[in-house]
Design an enzyme around this catalytic site. Structure first.
Site, PDB file in Angstrom:
ATOM      1  N   HIS A  31      49.881  40.268 106.899  1.00  0.00           N
ATOM      2  CA  HIS A  31      51.323  40.369 106.642  1.00  0.00           C
ATOM      3  C   HIS A  31      51.940  38.977 106.527  1.00  0.00           C
ATOM      4  O   HIS A  31      52.687  38.700 105.573  1.00  0.00           O
ATOM      5  CB  HIS A  31      51.984  41.166 107.766  1.00  0.00           C
ATOM      6  CG  HIS A  31      53.474  41.098 107.764  1.00  0.00           C
ATOM      7  ND1 HIS A  31      54.265  42.075 107.184  1.00  0.00           N
ATOM      8  CD2 HIS A  31      54.340  40.178 108.273  1.00  0.00           C
ATOM      9  CE1 HIS A  31      55.540  41.756 107.328  1.00  0.00           C
ATOM     10  NE2 HIS A  31      55.611  40.610 107.999  1.00  0.00           N
ATOM     11  N   GLU A  32      51.620  38.086 107.482  1.00  0.00           N
ATOM     12  CA  GLU A  32      52.182  36.735 107.456  1.00  0.00           C
ATOM     13  C   GLU A  32      51.713  35.956 106.229  1.00  0.00           C
ATOM     14  O   GLU A  32      52.490  35.215 105.616  1.00  0.00           O
ATOM     15  CB  GLU A  32      51.800  35.979 108.738  1.00  0.00           C
ATOM     16  CG  GLU A  32      52.351  36.577 110.013  1.00  0.00           C
ATOM     17  CD  GLU A  32      53.871  36.605 110.024  1.00  0.00           C
ATOM     18  OE1 GLU A  32      54.493  35.714 109.431  1.00  0.00           O
ATOM     19  OE2 GLU A  32      54.442  37.548 110.624  1.00  0.00           O
ATOM     20  N   HIS A  63      53.716  36.704 103.171  1.00  0.00           N
ATOM     21  CA  HIS A  63      54.926  35.891 103.002  1.00  0.00           C
ATOM     22  C   HIS A  63      54.603  34.604 102.254  1.00  0.00           C
ATOM     23  O   HIS A  63      55.354  34.166 101.382  1.00  0.00           O
ATOM     24  CB  HIS A  63      55.530  35.554 104.371  1.00  0.00           C
ATOM     25  CG  HIS A  63      56.226  36.699 105.039  1.00  0.00           C
ATOM     26  ND1 HIS A  63      57.216  37.427 104.425  1.00  0.00           N
ATOM     27  CD2 HIS A  63      56.075  37.236 106.277  1.00  0.00           C
ATOM     28  CE1 HIS A  63      57.656  38.359 105.255  1.00  0.00           C
ATOM     29  NE2 HIS A  63      56.969  38.272 106.384  1.00  0.00           N
ATOM     30  N   GLU A  67      60.105  41.549 104.267  1.00  0.00           N
ATOM     31  CA  GLU A  67      59.230  42.187 105.244  1.00  0.00           C
ATOM     32  C   GLU A  67      58.524  43.397 104.631  1.00  0.00           C
ATOM     33  O   GLU A  67      57.324  43.603 104.850  1.00  0.00           O
ATOM     34  CB  GLU A  67      60.031  42.609 106.481  1.00  0.00           C
ATOM     35  CG  GLU A  67      60.528  41.465 107.318  1.00  0.00           C
ATOM     36  CD  GLU A  67      59.405  40.581 107.821  1.00  0.00           C
ATOM     37  OE1 GLU A  67      58.401  41.126 108.330  1.00  0.00           O
ATOM     38  OE2 GLU A  67      59.526  39.355 107.688  1.00  0.00           O
ATOM     39  N   ASP A 121      54.488  43.752 104.124  1.00  0.00           N
ATOM     40  CA  ASP A 121      53.751  44.931 104.584  1.00  0.00           C
ATOM     41  C   ASP A 121      52.930  45.525 103.441  1.00  0.00           C
ATOM     42  O   ASP A 121      51.756  45.901 103.623  1.00  0.00           O
ATOM     43  CB  ASP A 121      54.715  45.985 105.131  1.00  0.00           C
ATOM     44  CG  ASP A 121      55.217  45.665 106.532  1.00  0.00           C
ATOM     45  OD1 ASP A 121      54.654  44.760 107.173  1.00  0.00           O
ATOM     46  OD2 ASP A 121      56.185  46.317 106.974  1.00  0.00           O
TER      47      ASP A 121
END
Length: 425
Positions: free
Chosen positions: A284-285, A288, A362, A366
């Site tokens: 997930h990070e 980004h 976000e 995801d």
């Protein structure tokens, strides 16, 4: 006739407080609901829900008190013109100890030193209660009172070390900026932001926490494999001893260009016993990073900073504005303080817009992790982190939209399931 700038600011502060209190009441009612949201029934245990509910209500009650004290204090300080009095007294104090208060930098540093002392004193009771009562009551606080005091002293010393050169530079730039003042101020703050982003994790963060390399093993291998597959230039992988202060968990990345680093909280490793769940959080990070969310956010912040400095240059010489707040001197720091009060409406609107963008990011991150094949692990990790951090299970939609930069768990799980449905179709 001078315009009533101060009265307008006070009026908006009160209206904003009323509006945010209304949202807080809505959220408090949601937190008091005795049942889980339907999507979480059978997903979150009843015991965790009750603990989360009690923790959230404690924090909500505390927030009502803190917000009431804060708005009352702010109104008294502005209405009774405490800041002009304090500005005058700080100049007298500087003169009494042999310093030249006519020098704006010296006068400003004396003023800010007093403000810092006042802020520490007024905030200390709230910090102590939050840490050693609320956080301790619900099993999160791991700090001793000595560690708390030591961190506070370190913070004060860092401020004492870093503030004088930064404040001095800002004053000199404003005094000599001329028609290009906004550009010079923005350029300085941009360079400062890059510098702090570079030195903070290397020189400042280690003053408060211990960073150790993640030991060799399957977890490290999985993370490095994921980073390689995405061409993420991972140079170092650390574990930070977050458990010395709190049992809350987290993970983050930092670094420029080809020198990226990942930091895992030891509490995250302890809570997510399935290594693939930890990897899904990092997927997930990394989403980004891959989707340039960090870059977009940084650019947006820099643009807003430049616009704010542009607004400051327009009003900094307004004698009426300074006099409305009770000041005779048109000093740089006072001008900045007044300006930040006058643009409160714009700040809150921009904050709301940035939250909307952040929530969209976000969902995208995801989806990125899910497309890498981590959907089951990400769902499990999100649920586990929600449980372990005792995050609010029931949230008011208005409160969430206004305050949350991350979507509530129910919305994130629903979005992941929607992606599954679309893929099957």
């Amino acid at each position: 006739m001078a315009l009533p700038y101060l009265e307008a600011v006070l009026c908006f502060m009160i209206l904003l407080y009323i509006f945010e209190t209304y949202l807080n009441i809505r959220q408090h009612r949601a937190l008091k609901l005795p049942t889980l949201p339907k999507p979480l029934v059978g997903v979150i245990s009843g015991e965790k829900f009750e603990r989360s509910r009690a923790y959230s209500l404690d924090k909500s009650n505390f927030n009502f008190v803190r917000e009431a004290v804060t708005i009352t204090s702010d109104i008294i300080i502005l209405y009774y013109k405490v800041l002009p009095w304090f500005w005058k007294k700080s100049g007298e104090l500087a003169t009494n100890i042999g310093l030249n208060a006519e020098n704006e930098i010296i006068h400003t540093l004396a003023f800010l030193a007093g403000v810092m002392v006042w802020s520490q004193i007024t905030d200390l009771p709230f910090s102590l209660y939050s840490t050693f009562v609320i956080e301790a009551r619900h099993g999160f606080n791991k700090q001793t009172i000595w560690l708390f005091i030591r961190d506070m002293i370190k913070g004060i010393l860092l401020s004492t070390l870093l503030a004088p050169p930064i404040v001095s530079a800002i004053i000199i730039i404003v005094q000599n900026g001329g028609p290009y003042l906004a550009i010079y101020l923005w350029g300085f703050m941009f360079a400062l932001a890059l510098l702090m982003m570079t030195i903070y994790p290397i020189m400042i963060a280690p003053l408060f926490n211990k960073f150790t390399p993640l030991p060799e093993g399957t977890l490290r291998e999985k993370i490095e494999k994921l980073a390689d597959s995405l061409k993420f230039p991972l140079k170092k992988l650390f574990v930070v001893d977050g458990s010395t202060r709190s049992s809350h968990s987290n993970a983050y990345m930092y670094g420029f260009f080809k020198n990226k680093r990942i930091v895992l909280y030891d509490t995250l490793i302890q809570q997510c016993t399935n290594e693939n769940e930890i990897v899904s959080v990092l997927a997930h990070e990394l989403g980004h990073w891959k989707l340039n969310h960090t870059a977009y956010s940084f650019v947006a912040v820099q643009l807003l900073t430049f616009l704010q400095f542009g607004g400051y240059t327009l009003v900094r010489n307004s004698k009426d504005l300074f006099e409305s707040f009770g000041f005779e001197d048109q000093s740089v720091i006072i001008g900045l303080i007044i300006f930040m009060h006058t643009i409160i409406p714009v700040q809150h609107l921009l904050s709301f817009c940035l939250n909307l963008v952040s929530r969209a990011f976000e969902f995208q991150a995801d989806a990125f992790a899910k497309n890498l094949g981590y959907a089951p692990e990400l769902r499990a990790a999100l649920v586990k982190l929600q449980e372990e951090n005792l995050s609010a299970m029931n949230t008011d939609p208005w409160y969430s939209a206004y305050h949350y930069s991350h979507p509530p768990l129910v919305e994130r799980l629903s979005a992941i399931e929607d992606l599954d449905s679309k893929k099957k179709d």
